[in-house]
Scaffold this motif. Structure first.
Motif, PDB file in Angstrom:
ATOM      1  N   ALA A   1      22.700 -32.031  38.464  1.00 53.49           N
ATOM      2  CA  ALA A   1      22.666 -33.169  38.217  1.00 53.49           C
ATOM      3  C   ALA A   1      23.977 -33.630  37.870  1.00 53.49           C
ATOM      4  N   SER A   2      24.402 -35.019  38.368  1.00 52.54           N
ATOM      5  CA  SER A   2      25.811 -35.208  36.990  1.00 52.54           C
ATOM      6  C   SER A   2      25.738 -36.137  36.696  1.00 52.54           C
ATOM      7  N   ASP A   3      26.691 -35.570  35.900  1.00 52.84           N
ATOM      8  CA  ASP A   3      27.190 -36.919  34.666  1.00 52.84           C
ATOM      9  C   ASP A   3      27.813 -38.210  35.115  1.00 52.84           C
ATOM     10  N   ALA A   4      28.124 -38.082  36.012  1.00 48.75           N
ATOM     11  CA  ALA A   4      29.049 -39.053  36.741  1.00 48.75           C
ATOM     12  C   ALA A   4      28.486 -40.790  35.601  1.00 48.75           C
ATOM     13  N   HIS A   5      27.536 -40.635  35.078  1.00 48.52           N
ATOM     14  CA  HIS A   5      27.332 -42.322  35.252  1.00 48.52           C
ATOM     15  C   HIS A   5      28.287 -42.195  33.428  1.00 48.52           C
TER      16      HIS A   5
ATOM     17  N   ASN B   1      32.537 -40.864  26.717  1.00 48.29           N
ATOM     18  CA  ASN B   1      30.706 -40.250  27.069  1.00 48.29           C
ATOM     19  C   ASN B   1      29.387 -41.900  26.457  1.00 48.29           C
ATOM     20  N   GLN B   2      30.736 -42.658  27.243  1.00 45.88           N
ATOM     21  CA  GLN B   2      29.875 -44.137  27.320  1.00 45.88           C
ATOM     22  C   GLN B   2      29.326 -44.236  28.306  1.00 45.88           C
ATOM     23  N   ARG B   3      27.975 -44.881  28.365  1.00 48.71           N
ATOM     24  CA  ARG B   3      27.296 -44.754  29.644  1.00 48.71           C
ATOM     25  C   ARG B   3      27.549 -46.444  30.099  1.00 48.71           C
ATOM     26  N   LEU B   4      27.615 -46.129  31.891  1.00 47.58           N
ATOM     27  CA  LEU B   4      28.171 -46.574  32.091  1.00 47.58           C
ATOM     28  C   LEU B   4      27.407 -47.419  33.884  1.00 47.58           C
ATOM     29  N   TYR B   5      25.874 -46.633  33.338  1.00 49.47           N
ATOM     30  CA  TYR B   5      24.728 -47.358  33.568  1.00 49.47           C
ATOM     31  C   TYR B   5      23.940 -46.406  34.206  1.00 49.47           C
TER      32      TYR B   5
END
Length: 630
Positions: A208-212, A217-221
């Motif tokens: 799985a990607s960590d692009a979110h 390390n702040q959650r974008l979505y």
């Protein structure tokens, strides 16, 4: 070949990703300064993100209208005579219709912006026509529709998602190039149910990607269980089951992703889809947009990236001067508290009694901090240096102070125009390469069918109720020509913005050109005037100029010339008969002679008036063999 095995292919992709990241490392900072601090408030960024001298915005806003303002218009010609010319004409109509239908201008604006910051990348592919396509509601009686209508599609690829062979010295020699995209695991499994060749087990095992999450390390979505998929084209990897280049297949497309691996170990790769032959042009599906070639590197250099050091230096000194101005103070000093209160309470233009000592008031002003003269001079030097490297000056910005002479402004403008002309040519070459890929599919694929529109029907001289269609494919190997025999170019000035003054000037030039050419068109009706005015119209950015000179109009001019010649012969015959009788005289009678009258015009004046009257009188009906409404 490294791409025979997914593990080796993943190693190549990893090296290409690291190579790309080194070249796009400064892109985020450039975009952040270009958009300014108020487009999106960033709490994590410091004062360095603010660029008081926003050279990025200034340069992009000046260059984009010069590079792409309108849809390009194409010209297609053939190296071989005969049927190949008809194919080139049909392809020209099809390309120009496709450019308008897909509004290519919007995609080219994105690519031009990428090119000014770094480099742009576009991918050309085919897709099934949906409700927004150009081939819907086609009558069965006019065109035999294939089972599945296709449509060429151009997509912009972010430079931060494009990968290329890091070992090549130019893009044309790359062993592979491709791009990455993200899809949820659920979407990929659904695609595996609809299309053949997908490996469901590999999709389930993909990492799985960590692009979110961002760098902090702040959650974008929310976490969507996305997978980073790499689509790679290998031009030299030919599969045994490939139909071959004669059928339009060049190289191989592989689809892979990193699979989940134990912590601390290098991620391995797995093919999410079986490798498949690539159906498309020999140059591949990707087109790169760049300005300057860097020796021994496939990544081009952009103007803004080349001047990044000068722009950063300028902004550092401007920020320093701004901080000095923030510390600027103006203080009034007095020698006793009563005078201090008096000075503080007294308004502007009021008279106050101030104690004196030795005939002088004990008041003194002090100024502390502020911008120094040295700072101002150095900021001007840094700004001039950045502008000189970018080729921008006040004349290009449209703000001429009048400090320089007219000759100086002319020399500076010519130098800037030369530099801009090279950037425009680089962009035009990239657009031409992009449209050649689109033309490949239109030439080969018989599933591409769409209407050309009433404008094309009028240009082809068809009746008003005609509905011409473009049909791709239909070329066999024995025709004596191929796709490589066709030449494509962008019409000059078709993508640029024409000012109001320039448009008026071209209109007046067109008016004078047509009027001055009418006598020659009458005398030489067999000359290819349509091609003649087509070339002139392209140079003047007036592609509809040939519409003013239709074949019916040329036929009418030829008939007018024939009538005029007949009238001249009759007038010459009538004027010669009385002269012969007067010289010979009647039998038995002397010759009658009289002085010429000044009231009678000579033969030349008579002929001029007659020709003028005939040219002003138009035929009451259409000429024989022509069409009404010419």
């Amino acid at each position: 070949m490294s791409f025979d095995h997914p593990e080796h292919a993943m190693e190549e992709v990893k090296a290409a990703v690291e190579f790309r990241n080194r070249h796009t490392k400064a892109l985020d900072d450039q975009i952040q300064r270009f958009r300014g601090p108020y487009w999106k408030k960033d709490t994590a960024t410091g004062s360095d993100s603010y660029a008081p001298e926003n050279t990025y915005y200034e340069y992009v806003s000046l260059m984009i209208p010069k590079l792409i303002f309108d849809n390009p218009r194409c010209q297609v010609s053939s190296r071989k005579p005969g049927p190949a010319n008809d194919v080139a004409t049909a392809l020209r109509y099809g390309l120009n219709r496709w450019v308008r239908d897909c509004v290519l201008r919007k995609r080219l604006v994105e690519l031009a912006t990428d090119m000014l910051f770094g480099y742009g990348v576009a991918v050309v592919r085919e897709d099934a026509v949906n409700s927004s396509g150009g081939a819907v509601n086609m009558p069965e009686k006019d065109v035999q529709k294939p089972s599945k209508i296709m449509w060429p599609v151009v997509e912009r690829i972010s430079p931060k998602q494009f990968i290329i062979d890091p070992g090549c010295t130019r893009a044309s020699d790359a062993l592979f190039m491709g791009h990455e995209y993200r899809r949820t695991r659920k979407e990929l499994l659904a695609m595996a149910d609809r299309e053949e060749g997908w490996d469901k087990e590999a999709i389930r095992e993909a990492a799985a990607s960590d692009a979110h999450r961002d760098k902090g390390n702040q959650r974008l979505y929310p976490d969507r269980d996305e997978i980073v998929v790499y689509e790679v084209w290998c031009p030299d990897y030919e599969m045994d089951e490939s139909p071959g280049s004669d059928m339009g297949f060049h190289g191989t497309i592989i689809t892979l992703a990193a699979c989940q691996s134990p912590e601390g170990s290098s991620p391995l790769g797995k093919y999410l889809r079986k490798p498949r032959p690539f159906y498309g042009p020999r140059t591949g599906p990707y087109s790169m947009f760049g300005v300057y070639k860097v020796p021994d590197s496939p990544i081009p250099l952009s103007p803004l990236l080349a001047v990044e050091a000068q722009i950063s230096d300028l902004n550092e000194h401007v920020r320093a001067a701004s901080n000095s101005m923030m510390k600027h103070k103006r203080i009034v000093g007095v020698n006793d508290p009563r005078t201090a209160q008096l000075v503080k309470d007294t308004g502007h233009d009021y008279v106050a009694v101030v104690p004196f000592e030795d005939g002088r008031a004990m008041i003194q002003e002090f100024e502390l901090g502020g911008q120094t003269e040295q700072q101002a001079r150095w900021i001007a030097t840094c700004r001039e240096r950045a502008d000189r490297a970018l080729g921008m000056d006040e004349a290009l910005r449209g703000a001429v102070s009048g400090a320089g002479t007219a000759t100086e402004h002319t020399i500076a403008s010519e130098a800037a125009n030369t530099r801009i002309a090279y950037i425009k040519q680089a962009f035009t070459d990239s657009v031409t390469a992009l449209l050649e890929k689109v033309a490949f599919y239109m030439y080969h694929d018989d599933r591409i069918v769409f209407p050309l529109g009433s404008e094309t029907a009028r240009e082809m001289g068809l009746p008003p109720d005609a509905a011409p269609y473009f049909e791709g494919g239909g070329h066999d190997g024995e025709a004596g020509y191929g796709f490589e025999d066709l030449e494509l170019e962008i019409e000059p000035y078709s993508m640029e913005r024409a000012t109001e003054g320039m448009a008026q000037k071209r209109a007046m030039e067109t008016h004078s050109l047509i009027l001055n050419t009418l006598p020659a068109m009458q005398q030489f009706p067999d000359y290819p005037w349509l091609d003649h005015f087509q070339k002139i119209g392209n140079a003047m950015n007036a592609p509809d100029l040939p519409e003013l000179v239709r074949p019916e109009f040329l036929t009418r001019l030829a008939q007018d010339l024939q009538r005029m010649q007949q009238a001249q012969a009759q007038v010459a015959l009538k004027s010669a008969t009385p002269m012969m009788q007067a010289q010979a005289g009647q039998p038995g009678k002397p010759v009658q002679t009289k002085q010429p009258s000044k009231e009678l015009p000579n033969a030349g004046q008579q002929m001029s008036r007659m020709l003028g009257a005939m040219q002003q009188q138009a035929p009451t009906g259409p000429p024989q063999g022509g069409t009404s409404g010419a």
